[in-house]
Scaffold this active site. Structure first.
Site, PDB file in Angstrom:
ATOM      1  N   ALA A   1       0.869  -1.170   0.000  1.00  0.00           N
ATOM      2  CA  ALA A   1       0.000   0.000   0.000  1.00  0.00           C
ATOM      3  C   ALA A   1       0.909   1.224   0.000  1.00  0.00           C
ATOM      4  CB  ALA A   1      -0.892  -0.018   1.237  1.00  0.00           C
TER       5      ALA A   1
ATOM      6  N   GLY B   1       0.708  -4.939   1.017  1.00  0.00           N
ATOM      7  CA  GLY B   1      -0.470  -4.994   0.155  1.00  0.00           C
ATOM      8  C   GLY B   1      -0.199  -5.682  -1.174  1.00  0.00           C
TER       9      GLY B   1
ATOM     10  N   GLU C   1      -0.582  -9.255  -0.440  1.00  0.00           N
ATOM     11  CA  GLU C   1      -2.016  -9.483  -0.215  1.00  0.00           C
ATOM     12  C   GLU C   1      -2.792  -9.494  -1.533  1.00  0.00           C
ATOM     13  OE1 GLU C   1      -2.192  -6.231   2.641  1.00  0.00           O
ATOM     14  OE2 GLU C   1      -2.728  -7.692   4.181  1.00  0.00           O
TER      15      GLU C   1
ATOM     16  N   GLU D   1       4.588  -4.991   7.323  1.00  0.00           N
ATOM     17  CA  GLU D   1       3.847  -3.920   8.015  1.00  0.00           C
ATOM     18  C   GLU D   1       4.347  -3.684   9.429  1.00  0.00           C
ATOM     19  OE1 GLU D   1       2.459  -6.353   6.204  1.00  0.00           O
ATOM     20  OE2 GLU D   1       0.928  -5.499   4.895  1.00  0.00           O
TER      21      GLU D   1
HETATM   22  C1  HXC Z   1       5.064   4.377  -1.132  1.00  0.00           C
HETATM   23  C2  HXC Z   1       6.967   3.405  -1.963  1.00  0.00           C
HETATM   24  C3  HXC Z   1       6.594   2.157  -1.413  1.00  0.00           C
HETATM   25  C4  HXC Z   1       5.372   2.088  -0.692  1.00  0.00           C
HETATM   26  C5  HXC Z   1       8.469   1.924  -2.438  1.00  0.00           C
HETATM   27  N1  HXC Z   1       8.114   3.197  -2.590  1.00  0.00           N
HETATM   28  N2  HXC Z   1       7.553   1.260  -1.717  1.00  0.00           N
HETATM   29  N3  HXC Z   1       6.196   4.490  -1.815  1.00  0.00           N
HETATM   30  N4  HXC Z   1       4.644   3.228  -0.580  1.00  0.00           N
HETATM   31  N5  HXC Z   1       4.929   0.953  -0.154  1.00  0.00           N
HETATM   32  C6  HXC Z   1       8.866   4.266  -3.314  1.00  0.00           C
HETATM   33  C7  HXC Z   1      10.059   4.726  -2.513  1.00  0.00           C
HETATM   34  O1  HXC Z   1       9.659   5.651  -1.542  1.00  0.00           O
HETATM   35  C8  HXC Z   1      10.906   5.347  -3.600  1.00  0.00           C
HETATM   36  O2  HXC Z   1      10.381   6.610  -3.917  1.00  0.00           O
HETATM   37  C9  HXC Z   1      10.658   4.422  -4.794  1.00  0.00           C
HETATM   38  O3  HXC Z   1       9.433   3.744  -4.498  1.00  0.00           O
HETATM   39  C10 HXC Z   1      11.738   3.384  -4.960  1.00  0.00           C
HETATM   40  O4  HXC Z   1      11.914   2.683  -3.734  1.00  0.00           O
HETATM   41  P1  HXC Z   1      13.319   2.547  -2.996  1.00  0.00           P
HETATM   42  O5  HXC Z   1      13.018   2.323  -1.570  1.00  0.00           O
HETATM   43  O6  HXC Z   1      14.213   3.676  -3.353  1.00  0.00           O
HETATM   44  O7  HXC Z   1      13.867   1.217  -3.691  1.00  0.00           O
HETATM   45  P2  HXC Z   1      14.822   0.109  -3.073  1.00  0.00           P
HETATM   46  O8  HXC Z   1      15.938   0.767  -2.291  1.00  0.00           O
HETATM   47  O9  HXC Z   1      15.179  -0.782  -4.204  1.00  0.00           O
HETATM   48  O10 HXC Z   1      13.940  -0.684  -2.008  1.00  0.00           O
HETATM   49  C11 HXC Z   1      12.816  -1.418  -2.421  1.00  0.00           C
HETATM   50  C12 HXC Z   1      11.945  -1.814  -1.187  1.00  0.00           C
HETATM   51  C13 HXC Z   1      11.591  -0.542  -0.393  1.00  0.00           C
HETATM   52  C14 HXC Z   1      12.721  -2.792  -0.316  1.00  0.00           C
HETATM   53  C15 HXC Z   1      10.688  -2.502  -1.740  1.00  0.00           C
HETATM   54  O11 HXC Z   1      11.060   0.434  -1.297  1.00  0.00           O
HETATM   55  C16 HXC Z   1      10.582  -0.795   0.684  1.00  0.00           C
HETATM   56  O12 HXC Z   1      10.913  -1.302   1.737  1.00  0.00           O
HETATM   57  N6  HXC Z   1       9.329  -0.385   0.437  1.00  0.00           N
HETATM   58  C17 HXC Z   1       8.291  -0.475   1.403  1.00  0.00           C
HETATM   59  C18 HXC Z   1       7.832  -1.889   1.537  1.00  0.00           C
HETATM   60  C19 HXC Z   1       6.727  -2.008   2.581  1.00  0.00           C
HETATM   61  O13 HXC Z   1       6.937  -1.709   3.760  1.00  0.00           O
HETATM   62  N7  HXC Z   1       5.562  -2.407   2.143  1.00  0.00           N
HETATM   63  C20 HXC Z   1       4.437  -2.575   2.996  1.00  0.00           C
HETATM   64  C21 HXC Z   1       3.702  -1.303   2.978  1.00  0.00           C
HETATM   65  S1  HXC Z   1       2.438  -1.313   4.192  1.00  0.00           S
HETATM   66  P3  HXC Z   1      11.329   7.905  -4.101  1.00  0.00           P
HETATM   67  O14 HXC Z   1      10.342   9.025  -4.310  1.00  0.00           O
HETATM   68  O15 HXC Z   1      12.136   8.003  -2.865  1.00  0.00           O
HETATM   69  O16 HXC Z   1      12.138   7.565  -5.322  1.00  0.00           O
HETATM   70  C22 HXC Z   1       1.204  -2.058   3.475  1.00  0.00           C
HETATM   71  C23 HXC Z   1       0.013  -2.020   4.308  1.00  0.00           C
HETATM   72  C24 HXC Z   1      -0.841  -3.121   3.912  1.00  0.00           C
HETATM   73  O17 HXC Z   1       1.240  -2.558   2.400  1.00  0.00           O
HETATM   74  C25 HXC Z   1      -2.044  -3.045   4.686  1.00  0.00           C
HETATM   75  C26 HXC Z   1      -3.159  -2.811   3.865  1.00  0.00           C
HETATM   76  C27 HXC Z   1      -3.063  -3.319   2.501  1.00  0.00           C
END
Ligand code: HXC
Length: 260
Positions: free
Chosen positions: A66, A109, A112, A132
């Site tokens: 998400a 997400g 999911e 999460e």
């Molecule tokens: C918003 C995101 C994002 C996310 C990545 N980006 N994941 N933006 N929401 N979930 C954006 C980053 O901010 C970044 O933007 C660009 O995508 C590239 O990501 P990087 O982090 O620079 O890439 P990398 O270093 O290769 O790392 C990849 C990654 C990391 C390991 C996947 O991005 C990450 O940890 N993302 C979050 C994963 C996460 O926690 N997902 C769960 C979300 S909570 P900029 O602008 O800086 O270039 C969730 C809730 C679910 O899903 C509950 C309800 C569905």
């Protein structure tokens, strides 16, 4: 139709392909993206020329979750009153089979979303996880429930409570994905389209019935599920495709489905 965050195409007879296309954010599932996905999926479900769907992302990310930036300032009253994430479940009301073709990150997400699909095929690069817990919350798109059904309690607890990712191979060993498509076999999307084309070549009524009864195994007791399966099986004897399929077998010829 042109969308902003997704691409749609028709790569094979009876098959629709939806590609998540928000590369700068690794396909983070912001609300506008999900609205478009729901709209496209609904349109294909209502399109008689489509009999199976494939959902994919990019090489680097199926979807990284998400959209954390969109969520971070939300308040309880807003997410509660707005039923935040409830619209995601539209995907599970679709009658036609949906195959997820997963490469790269399928986190939060994103994982999911894959679990909401009927079949998951993984590229060797696929990385799954419910991280999460690392941002102070828990899965909210069905992850805790669907993952527990798919891989069991102990592994689900580990994944949800430690927030560690797991590999395509682990997902396959644990039975969460059908298989990992080896690189030498071509792309996971091609493999998914091929599988979707096989499904699209069957009687649509039987396919819809099959999807419905398998899903019943995850929604009701064994007793109720068995009765439901038998009743749906009985009901297929009212279709032309049952007559055609069984006659074709007896006459040693290929069936011609009329989907009726
Ligand atoms: C918003 C995101 C994002 C996310 C990545 N980006 N994941 N933006 N929401 N979930 C954006 C980053 O901010 C970044 O933007 C660009 O995508 C590239 O990501 P990087 O982090 O620079 O890439 P990398 O270093 O290769 O790392 C990849 C990654 C990391 C390991 C996947 O991005 C990450 O940890 N993302 C979050 C994963 C996460 O926690 N997902 C769960 C979300 S909570 P900029 O602008 O800086 O270039 C969730 C809730 C679910 O899903 C509950 C309800 C569905």
């Amino acid at each position: 139709k042109q969308y902003e965050f997704i691409l749609t195409s028709r790569p094979a007879d009876g098959v629709a392909l939806i590609t998540l296309n928000r590369p700068k954010a690794l396909n983070a599932l912001c609300t506008p993206l999900f609205n478009e996905l729901n709209e496209a999926v609904k349109a294909f479900d209502n399109d008689d020329s489509v009999r199976a769907l494939v959902l994919t992302g990019s090489e680097r990310a199926f979807a990284a979750g998400a959209d954390i930036k969109e969520m971070k300032d939300k308040e309880f009253s807003e997410v509660f009153k707005g039923k935040f994430l409830e619209s995601w479940s539209l995907l599970t009301t679709i009658r036609k089979p949906i195959i997820a073709a997963v490469s790269g990150y399928a986190l939060g997400g994103g994982c999911e979303l894959a679990l909401m699909c009927d079949i998951i095929l993984a590229s060797p690069t696929a990385t799954f996880g419910q991280p999460e817990i690392n941002i102070g919350v828990i899965p909210g798109g069905g992850g805790s429930q669907r993952l527990a059904h798919a891989i069991g309690k102990s592994r689900t607890m580990e994944i949800v409570l430690t927030g560690r990712n797991f590999s395509a191979q682990e997902a396959a060993d644990w039975g969460m994905v059908s298989r990992v498509v080896p690189a030498e076999e071509g792309s996971v999307v091609d493999a998914a389209v091929k599988m979707a084309a096989v499904i699209a070549s069957k009687s649509q009524i039987a396919v819809q019935a099959g999807k419905e009864v398998v899903n019943a195994a995850y929604e009701q007791s064994l007793q109720e599920g068995l009765r439901y399966e038998r009743r749906v099986f009985h009901s297929l004897f009212a279709t032309k495709d049952q007559k055609e399929g069984m006659s074709a077998f007896a006459e040693k010829r290929k069936p011609t489905w009329t989907h009726s």
